[in-house]
Design a protein around this motif. Structure first.
Motif, PDB file in Angstrom:
ATOM      1  N   SER A 417       0.859  -1.196   0.000  1.00 46.30           N
ATOM      2  CA  SER A 417       0.000   0.000   0.000  1.00 46.30           C
ATOM      3  C   SER A 417       0.893   1.244   0.000  1.00 46.30           C
ATOM      4  O   SER A 417       2.034   1.193   0.464  1.00 46.30           O
ATOM      5  CB  SER A 417      -0.903   0.003   1.222  1.00 46.30           C
ATOM      6  N   ASP A 462      -4.917   6.912  -0.717  1.00 44.99           N
ATOM      7  CA  ASP A 462      -5.005   7.007   0.749  1.00 44.99           C
ATOM      8  C   ASP A 462      -4.945   5.636   1.410  1.00 44.99           C
ATOM      9  O   ASP A 462      -5.241   5.516   2.604  1.00 44.99           O
ATOM     10  CB  ASP A 462      -6.287   7.743   1.142  1.00 44.99           C
ATOM     11  N   SER A 463      -4.644   4.608   0.636  1.00 42.07           N
ATOM     12  CA  SER A 463      -4.517   3.218   1.128  1.00 42.07           C
ATOM     13  C   SER A 463      -5.812   2.679   1.714  1.00 42.07           C
ATOM     14  O   SER A 463      -5.776   1.731   2.496  1.00 42.07           O
ATOM     15  CB  SER A 463      -3.395   3.091   2.168  1.00 42.07           C
ATOM     16  N   ARG A 464      -6.983   3.277   1.371  1.00 42.96           N
ATOM     17  CA  ARG A 464      -8.235   2.784   1.982  1.00 42.96           C
ATOM     18  C   ARG A 464      -9.000   1.814   1.078  1.00 42.96           C
ATOM     19  O   ARG A 464      -9.928   1.154   1.523  1.00 42.96           O
ATOM     20  CB  ARG A 464      -9.126   3.973   2.346  1.00 42.96           C
ATOM     21  N   TYR A 465      -8.653   1.771  -0.193  1.00 40.18           N
ATOM     22  CA  TYR A 465      -9.377   0.871  -1.116  1.00 40.18           C
ATOM     23  C   TYR A 465      -8.373   0.131  -1.997  1.00 40.18           C
ATOM     24  O   TYR A 465      -7.292   0.626  -2.243  1.00 40.18           O
ATOM     25  CB  TYR A 465     -10.306   1.669  -2.049  1.00 40.18           C
ATOM     26  N   ARG A 479     -12.883  -2.508   0.539  1.00 46.70           N
ATOM     27  CA  ARG A 479     -12.440  -1.576   1.574  1.00 46.70           C
ATOM     28  C   ARG A 479     -11.283  -2.207   2.326  1.00 46.70           C
ATOM     29  O   ARG A 479     -11.290  -3.404   2.582  1.00 46.70           O
ATOM     30  CB  ARG A 479     -13.599  -1.287   2.545  1.00 46.70           C
TER      31      ARG A 479
END
Length: 1974
Positions: A417, A462-465, A479
Motif C-alpha cells: 500500500s 489514501d490506502s483505503r481501497y 475496503r
C-alpha cells in the motif's frame, strides 16, 4: 474526451537484457568492427563491448531463430519463425535491411549459411520436409529448393573449398549436397562400420573434401567425401552443439560446458572447462562458440554470453546475462532508484541497473517466481511464488524476512500500500489476502468477491481501497484492510488511485479495440504526469495511449521487438524508462521515453523503419478532423471489380461440361461462318474510376484505354489502332519514359500486366502470378527497365518487376485500404511511393522485399486521402494531391507544407521541367511554378471554350478531370464523363474522343438508311453517333431518367426511347426534341420497336411482362400482349407488321398478333418459314447453336441478324462478341469470337447495309464499331479470332504406334512392381529349416575327420588363380529407345559419332569403331534427347527423364544438360512436370531450353539452363504433346504439336502466349493429331500428321497441305540449318517409289525418297537427322541406320530388340558370344568383341528362353506358346522341335554331359528329353509335384540332379532322369552344381533386400570362379555380391542403367563380362568385370 489521436511522445528501445541460447545454436559472432552480433526474441542485437552500447535490428515480425554472418563480417542474415517466415539480410553497422527473402519457407527458418564469396545464402525450413533452399540473396531470388530430410536438420554449411557443394546434418543423418542448375542433389553420408549412426549436431568443412562434425554423444566424426573415415572419441562428454572454423583451426562447444580448440588438422590444442571457472556453475551448457584471434565468444543455454581471452582462460568475462528457460512474469521497479527487479520460472530473482545496463544482484529461490513488489521505502522485496507461497527479502543483501504459504495456487499479483502498512496478495484461487507489514506480515484481511483468478490490483492513494481485475474481466473494489466488497458506485467515484495497472475500467476503455471482447492485454501502467499509458499484449506489442482514454478503439503508437506475449510492463520510478518483459523469450527490454517537448529535436527517430509498421498504427475509429470522403472517391473505393466468372475459369468450366460436350460432338455441328469482323473505332474512355491513364506517344499519337482494349488514337487522321491482348477491363496504364512502350494492368483472378509496343501493337512482356482480382496502378522506372504495380487484393500488394525478363524482383503488402497510385523515384531506381486512402508510404527495395515507411505528418497536417503523387526536382521531394484539394509537399518522409490547389479532390498531377500542372474535380487545370508557391495559369473546361474542330459536344461545364498529360504545346485532359480533350496553351479546347458516362449502356439502334446510330444509357443521356469516317457524337440530349432501349422509325425521322421508369418518348431524330411521351408502366422499358413499312405501330416491351402496342398516328394504345411469365428481353416484328416474336427472362419464345396482342402458338418448324423484319431473338431452333457449353454461368444477351440473313452476331455476359452462321441448328455451333468488351455485351446491331457491326458494353460504357470483312477479303490479314469452344470432334486419326505412345504410363523405378506373378513368403522372411545335425543336437567339432564339404559350384574355364570380381564397368549397350520416343538420334563431331539413348543411359557411339561411352547420371529412364546446335555450345546435349511428383526431390522429373564428350553434367533442371519430360529443345542462341511434361496439363517450361532458372511455364494442352521445338532462328518463338493440336507460341517476358493453328482458310481441313514439326523461312512451319499428310502453316494459319507425304504417320521431321532442306520420316511399307525417309526442298514441294533395307514388312521411322551427305535414321525396331544421300546405301549402325522383355539370355561356353531371345519373336547372336549383332532368327512367336549346349554346337530355344526348338549353331538349321506343353517355357537346359535336355514351364513342370535318341525328342520323364511355375533350373556337375526355383519362393532338387523329388537336406548340401542361376536357396538368402515388398530379384548368376554373384531385380538394378551369401541383406555394389525389371543375367566365359537383359528397356548391357589384383 476520447483519445482521437495517438500520443505525441515516443519510446526508443535502449537496451535488451538476454541472449537466446535455448533451442538455437551457432548464433553469436564477432563482426568486422569487433562488435558482437546475436539475437534475442524478435530483435537482432549488435553489441559494442568497448562502448557498452547496443544497436538493434527490428525488421522481423516474430522470434528470430537462426543467424549467419557474411564472410566479410559486416552483413548478417537472420531467419524467423511464423506462418510465412522470412529471412532478412542486414548491415550490422547501420542496422538497415539490405534484402528480404520470403514466400518459400513455412513454419520457420532453422539454419542459414553464406557461401565463400557471400553471393549465395542457403536456408533450411522447419516444414515437414525441412526444405533446403539456395538464394541469390541480393536479388531476393530463389535459385533452388529441395526436400532436406524427413527429420530435423540442425546445421548446414557450404563447402568453402569446393564450389557448389554443401553439407547438412541433423537427426540421425548427414547429407552431402551438390548444386547443379536448379537441382540440389543429396548423397547420404555412409557411417559404415567406423561409427554409430547417430544424430549430428554441427559441422565444419575443411580442405581435401574433409568434413568435421559434432555428434550427439560428444564424438567428432571426420568425413572424407561421403564416407566416415575416423572418429575422435570423447572430444566432449556430451553433445557437441557448436563448431566454428577460423584461420587458426576449429573451436567446439558442448553440453558438458567445455570449449575445445583444435588446429587445422583437428589435433587438440587446449580445453577450457567453463564449469570450473569463477563464473561457472553446474549444468552450464555451451550453445554457440566463435573464435577470432585471441578471443573466444561463448553463448550458453542459460542466456549468458562470455568472452574468453585465450591466455587468461580461467577468467572468462561475462558480458551479457538474462533469465534462463521458463516463463518470465515477475517485474517490479524500485520506488526511488533506477532499478528493476525481475523474477522467473527459472527460480531466480534479479536486480538490473537501468543506468549501467547491467545485472547487479541475483538470488536463487526454491520455487518459480510469478510476481514481485518493492515496498515504498525500498527496503523489502516481496515475491509471489507459483506454489501459492510468498517470500519477503531485504533488498540490500537478499536475505529472507519471512516465507508464508496460505494458498495452494500461484500468486499472480502483489502490491504494497502507498503508506507502506499493508501488502495485498492476489492469488489464482480468486482471493486477495491483506497482510500487515509491521506485524511481521500477519494476515489481517481477505477479499473474496471474484469468481476467477486475480490478474491485477491497485491501491488508492489514501490506502483505503483496492481495485482488482480477474480472469473474467470483472473489476471489483474492496475496503481496506478488512476486505469488504464495495458495491456503491458513489463511494468509489472520488477515489484517486495510487497506480493504475488494471486493464479494465473507464479510464482505460480505449486500450481495447472497438468491437472485441478478448482479453489479450496482459499488463498496463499509467504515467499520470506524462498523461500516457503503456500496455503490453499477447502479440508482443508495446503500445502508448493517451491517459485517460475513455472511448474504445483509441489511437496509439506501437513498438515491436518481443516475440510472443509480453507478460508485464512498468514505468521506472522517474518515468524516464519503460521496462517490458517477455514470457517465452524471457528477455527484459528497456525503452527510453521521449516526451513531446523533446520530439522536435528527435525527428530522426520518427518513422521507424521496419517491415511491419512499428510507428503509429491507425486504430478503428476515424479521425474527427478528417472530412467525409468526396462522393466520387467514395464511389470508387466501393468498386471491387470482382467477377462471378473470370475468363481464366473457362477452360475449367468447359472441362466440367465434358459430358455434355461428348454427346454434342457426336451430332453434326454448324460450321463457323466465313465472314469475320475487325475492330474499327471505339467511342469511350475510362475516366470514371481510373486516373493518369492518358498519354502522348513518341510520334504524337494518344494512348489510353477503355473496356479491355488499349487504344492508340491518331488525332490528325481521326483513326484508332488497338492492343487486344487483354481479356478483361484494363484498370491502369503507364507509359515508358521513351514514350514508345505502354504497360496496362487488367482485372482477373490472376490478373496480368501487359507491356506492349505502341508502334507494332504487339506484347513485349506479360507479367502475372502475384496479384489477385486486378491491377490498379502501374509505373515505369526512369530508366525504363523496371515496372511497379499495385493489386486490388485485400492487402493491395505492391510488386516491383524487371519487366523485360518478366521477373518479380520484390513484393510487399501495401495497405489495408485502396492504393490509387504508385510512382517510382526517377533518381533512385530502388525507391518508390504509394498513395491512397489515408495512406502515403515511401518504399525502398531490399532484395525480394520492399520496406515501407509511412509518411510522417507531424503536428502540421492531417492524415488525408491521397489521389495522385509525383516526384519533384530532387530525389527527396514528393508532391501529392489530396481528396480535399490540397497539394502536400514532402521531403524525405516528412510533410513540409500543404498548398490549397482545387475545390474538391486533386485527381491528377504532372511534373514539368519547371513546374507542375494539376487537375481536379472542379474542372480546372492549373499550372504552377516549381515549388507550388504560386499558380501561373488556370484553364476551365467549358463549352464556350470548345474549338470548332471538336469531334463532339461537351456534356457539362467543368467536368471532373481525371488525367492530365503534356506535350506538343497542348495539355491533354481526360474527364470523368469519358471525354478526351486537348487544351491549347492559349485557351481553346478541342474534344477528340468521348463515350458514355458512368452507368450501364443498353439502348442501341442503327438508322434505317444512314451510317449513324443512337444509344441511350443509365447516365440519363440519349446520343446520336456518326459511324462514317468523322467518328463523332452528333447530338446529345439529357433525359429525366436513364433509358434501356431505343429505335428509329422506318423513315428515320423519329426516334423512340424507352426509359427506366416505365415511360417512353418519341423524339425528332435530328433535333432530339420531344414529339410525344407516354407513361403506362412502372418498370423498366426493355425493348421498343416500330412496325416495318410505314411504321404505323410501335411495340413497347417492359419488365412488367407486358408489351403495349400503340398507334403512332393517333398516339393511342391499341393493344396489350399478355401471357409472358417473366420480364421481356427482346421483340421483333414480322415483315408484314402482323406478328411479334418475343423473348422473356424465363427463356420463353412467344408470339403475339398485332395490333390486338392475342397470343399465338406457332410450331417451331413454321417459325423458320416466317419472314421476320428483324431478328434479335436469342431463342428458338434457328439459333439453338449460339448457346455455349457453359450456358449455366453465362447468358447470351443480344443477337442481330444481317439483312442477307446469313450471319448472326451475338453478345454475351462474358464480353464475347461472336459470329455464327444462320440458321444455327443443333447444339454448340462453331463460331468466331472476339474479345474487346470486358464484361457483358448488352447489345449488337448491324448497320443498314451490313458493312459494320455496332456493339455496346454494359459496364464498360463503350460503343465499339467493327467492320464486316467477307471471306475473299480476308486472305490478306490473319484473323484475330479464336475458333470454337470445343476441340474439333472429328477424331484426329488412328495409328497403333501413336496410340501406344500416347497411352504408355511412365512410372519411376522406385515404384516398379514384380514382373513375374510370384506369390508366397520371400526368402529372407522364411523361417530357416534346422539342419539334420541341429535337429539331433550334434555339435560337430571344428576339425573333423569327415571328408570336407564339396564345392558348391564346379569351377571351370578360369585360370589357375581365382580372383573375386571387384567392380563392373559398362562397356557396351545393345539397344535404342525408338518404340515410344522420337527425334532422339543425332550426329556429333561432323558425323564421326552419334548420340542416342536407351533405358537411363545416354550413349555416344563411334560410327567407325563401334566403341561406346556413356552418360550415367540419370537415375531413371530417359525419354527425350536433343543437341545444342549453336557453335558456342559444341557437343552439348539435353536429356529429359521420367520422374515422380514434382516435389523437387531426387526422384522428381529432371532435364540434364551435359557435354557429350567429357560426360560432365553442366546443369540439372528439376522440373515441375510430374511424371516425366517428353520433349526438349534448345533455342537459336543455345541459351534457352524448352521442356514439355507428361503431367495432365502437359506443361511447357522455358529455362535459362546455364543458371538453372525457370523463365516461364504454362499448361500446354489437355492432351498429349509429342514435340515442341524452337524456331531455328528464334529465342522466343516455338511450336508444339500433339494429339489434335498444333500451337504457335511466343515468349513475352515470363509469359507464354499461344495461338491455335487456324484451319478455316482451307476447305474441309480438319485438325488431326500432329506428330512432328519442321521450319522454313518467312515464318513457315511444317507439321507431320497421323494420316501421312504434312500441313504447311504461314504464321498460325494453314495455307497448304502436302497430301500423303508418307503413307502412314509422319513421326519425325528435321530441319537442316545450313541449307534449309527438310527430312521426313514415317511409317510405310517399302515400295518402288516410296520410302520411309524423304528429303525435301525448303518449301516441301519436291522430294527424294530413300528405302531402308531392313527386311521389315513396314518401316517405321521414329527419328531423322541430317549430316554431311548422310541421313541418320532411328526406327521403331530399335535400329539406327545411316543412309547415304548420293547412293542411298543403308548402313545399320545399331541393332536392338524391338519389343521386350528379353527373357532369354545365354553365353557361349568358350567364346565372347551371347544369345538373346525376346518377346519380339527373334533370337539374336551378338559378338562382344566386334560390338555388333552377328545374326538373328525370326521365329514367328515370342521366344522366352535360350541355352547353349555344353560344347557350344547346339542351341535350345523355349517359346511362349510351349514349343521348344533345337538349332545347330553352324548352319542355324532346326535339328528338332517339339510342343508338349500349352504355355510358356521358362527355362531350358542341357545337362553337362550333353545327354539330357530339361524343359521347365508355366505348367509347374520340368520335362526330360534324352538327346541321344535323336531329333524325335520324345519325353522320357518329368518332375512331379512342383508347387508353382518354374523360373530357373541348374544341373549338378555330374548331371544327376536338377535344382528348380519356383514362383512361390521355394527351391526343389530332383533326380535326373527319374524326376524324383530329393528331400534329404544333407544330400542336397553335398551336391556340386554345374551352374548356379537360382535366386532361391540358403546360399543366396543375402541377395533379397529389405525394400522388396512388391518387387523381386528376378535373376542371378554365379561366376565361373564360384566367388562372385550378380543379380538383376525389378528396380532395374544389377548388384554384385560375394558367393555364397547366406547372411541376410548382404553387402553389395549396385550398378544402375537399366529401366525397371532386369530379366536375366549371365557371366561370359572366363568371367570377362557380365551381360544383363532388360525387361522394359529391351536392351542388353555388357559390363566389363574388374578383378581384384593379386
Amino acid at each position: 474526451m476520447a483519445a482521437r489521436s495517438a500520443p505525441s511522445c515516443h519510446l526508443r528501445l535502449e537496451w535488451v537484457y538476454g541472449y537466446r541460447g535455448h533451442q538455437c545454436r551457432n548464433n553469436l559472432y564477432y563482426t568486422a568492427a569487433k562488435e558482437i552480433v546475436y539475437f534475442v526474441a524478435g530483435v537482432g542485437v549488435v553489441y559494442s563491448p568497448r562502448e557498452h552500447r547496443q544497436k538493434f535490428y527490428r525488421g522481423h515480425s516474430e522470434d528470430i531463430i537462426s543467424l549467419a554472418l557474411h564472410p566479410e563480417r559486416v552483413l548478417v542474415a537472420t531467419g524467423q519463425v511464423g506462418k510465412e517466415p522470412y529471412i532478412c539480410v542486414w548491415d550490422s553497422y547501420t542496422v538497415q535491411t539490405i534484402s528480404v527473402l520470403k514466400d518459400v519457407h513455412t513454419h520457420g527458418i532453422a539454419c542459414l549459411a553464406f557461401d565463400l564469396d557471400g553471393q549465395r545464402l542457403v536456408s533450411v525450413g522447419l516444414d515437414s520436409k525441412n526444405a533446403v533452399c539456395v538464394w541469390d540473396w541480393k536479388r531476393g531470388k530463389m535459385l533452388s529448393i529441395a526436400p532436406g530430410h524427413t527429420d530435423r536438420i540442425f546445421d548446414i554449411s557450404w563447402d568453402l573449398y569446393q564450389p557448389n557443394k554443401l553439407v547438412s546434418c541433423g537427426v540421425k543423418h548427414i547429407k552431402f549436397w551438390s548444386l547443379c542448375g536448379n537441382a540440389l542433389t543429396p548423397k547420404r553420408g555412409v557411417f559404415g562400420k567406423t561409427g554409430d549412426l547417430q544424430t549430428i549436431l554441427c559441422l565444419a568443412c575443411a580442405r581435401d573434401e574433409l568434413t568435421y562434425s559434432g555428434a550427439l554423444n560428444g564424438d567428432v566424426y571426420v568425413w572424407k567425401g561421403i564416407n566416415l573415415t575416423r572418429t575422435i572419441q570423447g572430444a566432449h562428454n556430451a553433445g557437441i552443439f557448436s563448431m566454428n572454423a577460423c584461420e587458426e583451426g576449429f573451436a567446439t562447444g558442448g553440453r558438458d560446458g567445455c570449449i575445445r580448440l583444435w588446429d587445422l588438422t583437428f589435433k587438440p590444442i587446449t580445453v577450457i572447462d567453463l564449469r570450473e571457472t569463477d563464473q561457472g556453475y553446474k549444468g552450464l551448457s555451451v550453445r554457440s562458440v566463435c573464435w577470432r584471434g585471441d578471443r573466444i565468444l561463448v553463448g550458453t543455454q542459460d542466456s549468458e554470453i562470455f568472452e574468453i581471452v585465450v591466455h587468461e582462460r580461467h577468467k572468462p568475462f561475462l558480458i551479457m546475462q538474462g533469465h534462463c528457460e521458463g516463463e518470465l512474469w515477475a517485474l517490479a521497479v524500485h520506488p526511488t532508484k533506477p532499478l528493476a527487479v525481475t523474477g522467473s520460472d527459472d527460480r531466480s530473482v534479479r536486480i538490473w541497473s537501468l543506468v549501467d545496463h547491467a545485472l547487479i544482484a541475483r538470488c536463487n529461490m526454491e520455487e518459480p517466481i510469478r510476481c514481485a513488489a518493492v515496498s515504498v521505502d525500498g527496503i523489502h522485496l516481496a515475491l509471489g511464488m507459483k506454489d501459492g507461497s510468498f517470500t519477503v527479502l531485504r533488498v540490500r543483501d537478499m536475505t529472507e524476512v519471512v516465507h508464508i504459504k496460505d494458498r495452494k495456487e500461484a500468486i499472480h499479483e502483489l502490491k504494497y500500500s502507498p503508506d507502506g502498512t499493508y501488502l495485498a496478495v492476489g492469488c489464482n484461487d480468486s482471493s486477495v489476502d491483506i497482510y500487515g507489514v509491521a506485524q511481521r506480515y500477519k494476515k489481517v484481511g481477505e477479499c473474496v468477491g471474484s469468481l476467477s483468478f486475480i490478474t491485477h490490483l491497485d491501491w488508492s492513494s489514501d490506502s483505503r481501497y483496492i481495485q482488482t481485475n480477474d480472469g473474467n474481466g470483472k473489476r471489483l473494489f474492496y475496503r481496506m484492510p478488512g476486505g469488504k466488497e464495495v458495491s456503491s458506485k458513489e463511494e468509489i467515484k472520488g477515489v484517486h488511485w495510487a497506480s493504475w495497472t488494471c486493464v479494465s475500467g473507464l479510464e482505460v476503455n480505449g486500450i481495447w479495440p472497438k468491437y472485441s471482447d478478448i482479453n489479450d492485454i496482459n499488463s498496463v501502467d499509467g504515467n499520470y504526469i506524462g498523461q500516457v499509458l503503456v500496455t503490453a499484449d499477447d502479440y508482443g506489442i508495446v503500445k502508448l495511449f493517451r491517459y485517460p482514454c475513455l472511448r474504445k478503439g483509441a489511437k496509439f503508437k506501437k513498438y515491436i521487438g518481443h516475440s510472443a506475449h509480453i507478460t508485464n510492463v512498468r514505468w521506472s520510478h522517474d518515468y524516464q524508462w519503460v521496462i517490458s518483459i517477455g514470457g517465452a523469450d524471457h528477455s527484459v527490454f528497456q525503452w527510453k521515453f521521449i516526451p513531446e517537448r523533446k520530439l522536435k529535436d528527435a525527428l530522426h527517430i520518427a518513422p521507424q523503419e521496419s517491415l511491419t509498421d512499428s510507428n503509429s498504427d491507425e486504430s478503428d475509429s476515424d479521425l474527427s478532423d478528417v472530412p467525409e470522403l468526396d462522393s466520387e472517391i467514395e464511389q470508387e473505393t466501393q468498386l471491387t471489380y470482382r467477377r462471378q466468372v473470370y475468363k481464366e475459369d473457362l477452360p475449367q468450366l468447359k472441362e466440367q461440361c465434358k459430358e455434355k460436350q461428348k454427346s454434342a460432338t457426336s451430332k453434326r455441328r454448324e460450321r463457323a461462318p466465313g465472314n469475320s469482323i475487325r475492330l474499327h473505332f471505339v467511342h469511350g474512355y475510362r475516366g470514371y474510376d481510373c486516373r493518369n491513364n492518358l498519354f502522348y506517344t513518341q510520334i504524337g499519337e494518344i494512348v489510353y484505354h477503355v473496356a479491355a482494349v488499349g487504344v492508340i488514337y491518331n488525332r490528325q487522321q481521326n483513326t484508332q489502332r488497338f492492343y487486344m491482348g487483354h481479356d478483361d477491363d484494363i484498370l491502369c496504364l503507364a507509359i515508358h519514359p521513351l514514350k514508345d512502350y505502354v504497360a496496362t494492368g487488367q482485372v482477373g483472378r490472376d490478373p496480368s500486366i501487359h507491356v506492349w509496343d505502341t508502334e507494332t501493337v504487339k506484347p513485349l512482356s506479360v507479367l502475372k502470378g502475384y496479384h489477385q482480382y486486378g491491377v490498379c496502378a502501374v509505373d515505369f522506372s526512369a530508366d525504363g527497365k523496371r515496372l511497379a504495380s499495385v493489386g486490388i487484393d485485400d492487402s493491395h500488394t505492391v510488386v516491383l518487376w524487371d519487366w523485360k525478363k518478366g521477373e518479380k524482383l520484390s513484393i510487399a503488402r501495401g495497405s489495408k485500404d485502396k492504393i490509387f497510385v504508385v510512382k517510382m523515384n526517377p533518381y533512385m531506381p530502388d525507391k518508390l511511393i504509394t498513395a491512397g486512402i489515408k495512406h502515403m508510404k515511401f518504399w525502398r527495395r531490399a532484395g525480394g522485399g520492399l520496406i515501407g515507411r509511412k509518411g510522417y505528418i507531424g503536428p502540421l497536417g492531417k492524415n488525408d486521402t491521397m489521389m495522385c503523387a509525383v516526384y519533384g526536382w530532387t530525389e527527396e521531394m514528393v508532391f501529392s494531391g489530396t481528396a480535399t484539394g490540397d497539394v502536400c509537399i514532402w521531403k524525405d518522409v516528412f510533410l513540409v507544407k500543404t498548398v490549397k490547389a482545387h475545390d474538391g479532390p486533386v485527381f491528377s498531377m504532372h511534373a514539368l521541367e519547371k513546374g507542375f500542372v494539376t487537375g481536379g474535380k472542379d474542372g480546372m487545370v492549373a499550372l504552377w511554378d516549381d515549388s507550388f508557391e504560386r499558380c501561373l495559369k488556370t484553364y476551365a473546361i467549358k463549352r464556350a471554350a470548345l474549338a470548332p474542330g471538336s469531334k463532339g459536344l461537351l456534356l457539362e461545364d467543368n467536368p471532373s478531370i481525371r488525367a492530365i498529360s503534356l506535350g506538343y504545346g497542348h495539355i491533354l485532359v481526360g474527364t470523368k464523363n469519358g471525354e478526351i480533350l486537348e487544351v491549347d496553351k492559349s485557351g481553346p479546347v478541342t474534344l477528340l474522343v468521348q463515350g458514355h458516362m458512368e452507368g450501364e449502356v443498353w439502348g442501341l439502334a442503327t438508322h434505317p438508311y444512314l451510317p449513324i446510330c443512337a444509344t441511350v444509357s443509365d447516365d440519363k443521356t440519349l446520343r446520336i453517333w456518326d459511324l462514317s469516317p468523322s467518328h463523332c457524337m452528333l447530338a446529345v440530349r439529357k433525359l429525366k431518367k436513364g433509358g434501356r432501349c431505343c429505335c428509329f422509325s422506318p423513315d428515320g425521322k423519329a426516334l423512340a426511347v424507352g426509359l427506366n421508369d416505365g415511360s417512353f418518348l418519341m423524339a425528332n431524330a435530328d433535333t432530339l426534341e420531344d414529339l410525344v411521351s407516354f407513361h403506362h408502366r412502372k418498370d423498366i422499358v426493355s425493348d421498343i420497336r416500330f412496325s416495318p413499312g410505314s411504321g404505323k405501330y410501335v411495340a413497347v416491351a417492359s419488365h412488367d411482362s407486358f408489351i403495349d402496342i400503340y398507334n403512332v398516328m393517333s398516339s393511342k394504345r391499341v393493344g396489350v400482349c399478355k401471357g409472358a411469365t417473366s420480364y421481356i428481353t427482346h421483340i421483333d416484328w414480322d415483315i408484314r407488321g402482323k406478328l411479334l416474336q418475343v423473348n422473356t427472362g424465363a427463356k420463353e419464345q412467344l408470339f403475339f398478333e398485332a395490333p390486338r396482342g392475342k397470343k399465338q402458338t406457332i410450331p417451331s418448324m413454321e417459325v423458320e418459314k416466317i419472314d421476320w423484319a428483324s431478328w434479335t431473338s436469342v431463342l428458338g431452333l434457328c439459333c439453338e447453336g449460339i448457346w455455349p457449353i457453359i450456358g449455366e454461368v453465362t447468358d447470351v444477351t443480344a443477337s442481330c441478324l444481317t439483312s442477307d440473313k446469313m450471319i448472326l452476331a451475338t453478345g454475351d455476359d462474358l464480353g464475347f462478341v461472336k459470329l455464327f452462321r444462320y440458321p444455327n441448328k443443333g447444339e454448340f455451333g462453331k463460331f468466331k469470337r472476339y474479345v474487346a468488351h470486358s464484361t457483358h455485351v448488352t447489345n449488337v446491331r448491324w448497320t443498314y447495309d451490313d458493312s459494320m457491326l455496332v456493339t455496346l458494353g454494359g459496364a464498360d460504357m463503350s460503343l465499339m464499331v467493327w467492320t464486316n470483312e467477307t471471306e475473299g477479303y480476308r486472305e490478306k490479314r490473319p484473323c484475330d479470332s479464336e475458333e470454337s469452344d470445343i476441340d474439333s470432334e472429328e477424331d484426329g486419326g488412328y495409328d497403333s504406334d501413336v496410340t501406344k505412345e500416347n497411352e504408355i504410363s511412365y512410372t519411376i523405378k522406385a515404384l516398379s512392381t514384380n514382373i513375374r506373378p510370384m506369390f508366397g513368403i520371400k526368402p529372407h522372411l522364411q523361417q530357416k529349416e534346422p539342419s539334420t545335425d541341429e535337429r539331433q543336437g550334434i555339435v560337430r567339432p571344428p576339425v573333423s575327420r569327415a571328408p570336407p564339404q564339396p564345392e558348391k559350384l564346379q569351377t571351370n574355364n578360369v585360370g589357375k588363380k581365382k580372383r573375386p570380381i571387384e567392380d563392373l564397368v559398362l562397356e557396351l549397350v545393345f539397344g535404342y529407345r525408338g518404340r515410344d520416343c522420337r527425334n532422339n538420334v543425332h550426329y556429333l563431331n561432323d558425323g564421326d559419332d552419334i548420340i542416342y539413348h536407351t533405358a537411363s543411359v545416354g550413349i555416344l557411339h563411334n560410327v567407325a569403331t563401334g566403341t561406346q561411352s556413356f552418360y550415367q547420371e540419370h537415375n531413371d529412364d530417359i525419354l527425350c534427347l536433343t543437341i545444342n546446335q549453336h557453335p558456342k555450345f559444341n557437343n552439348i546435349v539435353a536429356t529429359g527423364q521420367v520422374g515422380d511428383s514434382a516435389d523437387m526431390s531426387a526422384t522428381a522429373p529432371s532435364v540434364h544438360i551435359w557435354d557429350a564428350m567429357s560426360k560432365q553434367t553442366l546443369s540439372i533442371l528439376r522440373c515441375y512436370h510430374s511424371k516425366g519430360v517428353c520433349s526438349v529443345s534448345f533455342s537459336a542462341t543455345g541459351k534457352l531450353l524448352l521442356s514439355v511434361g507428361l503431367d495432365p496439363e502437359h506443361t511447357i517450361t522455358i529455362w535459362r539452363w546455364q543458371e538453372g532458372a525457370k523463365i516461364a511455364s504454362r499448361a500446354g494442352h489437355s492432351q498429349r504433346i509429342f514435340v515442341a521445338e524452337f524456331r531455328p532462328d528464334s529465342d522466343t518463338q516455338f511450336v508444339s504439336v500433339g494429339v489434335k493440336h498444333v500451337k504457335f507460341w511466343s515468349l513475352a517476358g515470363r509469359a507464354l502466349l499461344s495461338k491455335k493453328g487456324l484451319l478455316s482458310t482451307l476447305q474441309d481441313a480438319r485438325m488431326q493429331t500432329m506428330l512432328a514439326v519442321a521450319f522454313g523461312a518467312n515464318n513457315l512451319t511444317f507439321t507431320g500428321t497421323i494420316s501421312g499428310d504434312v500441313c504447311v502453316w504461314k504464321d498460325h494459319i494453314l495455307c497448304r497441305i502436302v497430301a500423303r507425304a508418307h503413307n502412314g504417320p509422319v513421326f519425325a521431321m528435321y530441319t537442316t540449318l545450313r541449307d534449309g532442306l527438310i527430312v521426313t520420316g514415317g511409317k510405310e511399307r517399302p515400295s518402288k517409289e516410296g520410302g520411309a525417309v524423304k528429303l525435301w526442298d525448303q518449301e516441301l514441294r519436291r522430294c527424294r525418297a530413300f528405302r531402308l533395307e531392313t527386311g521389315q514388312v513396314t518401316d517405321c521411322v521414329r527419328s531423322v537427322c541430317r549430316g554431311k551427305g548422310k541421313i541418320l535414321v532411328g526406327t521403331r525396331n530399335a535400329e539406327i541406320i545411316e543412309v547415304g544421300e548420293k547412293n542411298a546405301v543403308c548402313n545399320i549402325l545399331v541393332n536392338g530388340h524391338s519389343d521386350g522383355p528379353i527373357w532369354g539370355l545365354a553365353t557361349h561356353p568358350s567364346r565372347d558370344f551371347l544369345l538373346s531371345a525376346a518377346e519380339d519373336g527373334t533370337v539374336r547372336l551378338w559378338d562382344i568383341v566386334d560390338k555388333k549383332m552377328l545374326n538373328k532368327v525370326n521365329l514367328g512367336h515370342a521366344a522366352h528362353t535360350v541355352c547353349y549346349s555344353p560344347d557350344g554346337d547346339m542351341v535350345a530355344i523355349g517359346m511362349k506358346n510351349g514349343e521348344f526348338i533345337i538349332l545347330l549353331v553352324s548352319s542355324l538349321k532346326i535339328w528338332g522341335k517339339k510342343r508338349d506343353r500349352r504355355c510358356t517355357i521358362h527355362d531350358i537346359r542341357f545337362s553337362p554331359d550333353s545327354r539330357y535336355l530339361a524343359v521347365g514351364s508355366s505348367e509347374n513342370s520340368v520335362d526330360f528329353y534324352d538327346l541321344t535318341l535323336g531329333p524325335t525328342l520324345n519325353r522320357i520323364s518329368y518332375c512331379k509335384d512342383i508347387p508353382s511355375f518354374v523360373i530357373q533350373m541348374d544341373f549338378s556337375a555330374d548331371s544327376r540332379y536338377l535344382q528348380v526355383s519356383t514362383g512361390c519362393y521355394k527351391r526343389h532338387v530332383y533326380e535326373v532322369p527319374s524326376g524324383k523329388h530329393l528331400m534329404d537336406q544333407a544330400a542336397i548340401d553335398r551336391i556340386t552344381w554345374a551352374t548356379w542361376t537360382s535366386v532361391l536357396g540358403d546360399e543366396v538368402t543375402g541377395i533379397w533386400s529389405r525394400h522388396a515388398e512388391r518387387a523381386n530379384v528376378n535373376c542371378a548368376c554365379v561366376s565361373h570362379s564360384g566367388m562372385s554373384l550378380v543379380t538383376g531385380d525389378d528396380f532395374g538394378m544389377v548388384k554384385l555380391y560375394d558367393f555364397p551369401c547366406p547372411e541376410k541383406f548382404a553387402k553389395h555394389k549396385r550398378f544402375l542403367g537399366h529401366s525397371p525389371h532386369v530379366t536375366n543375367i549371365r557371366f561370359t566365359s572366363a568371367d570377362r563380362h557380365v551381360v544383363s537383359a532388360g525387361g522394359d528397356d529391351c536392351s542388353l548391357f555388357v559390363w566389363k568385370c574388374v578383378h581384384t589384383p593379386h
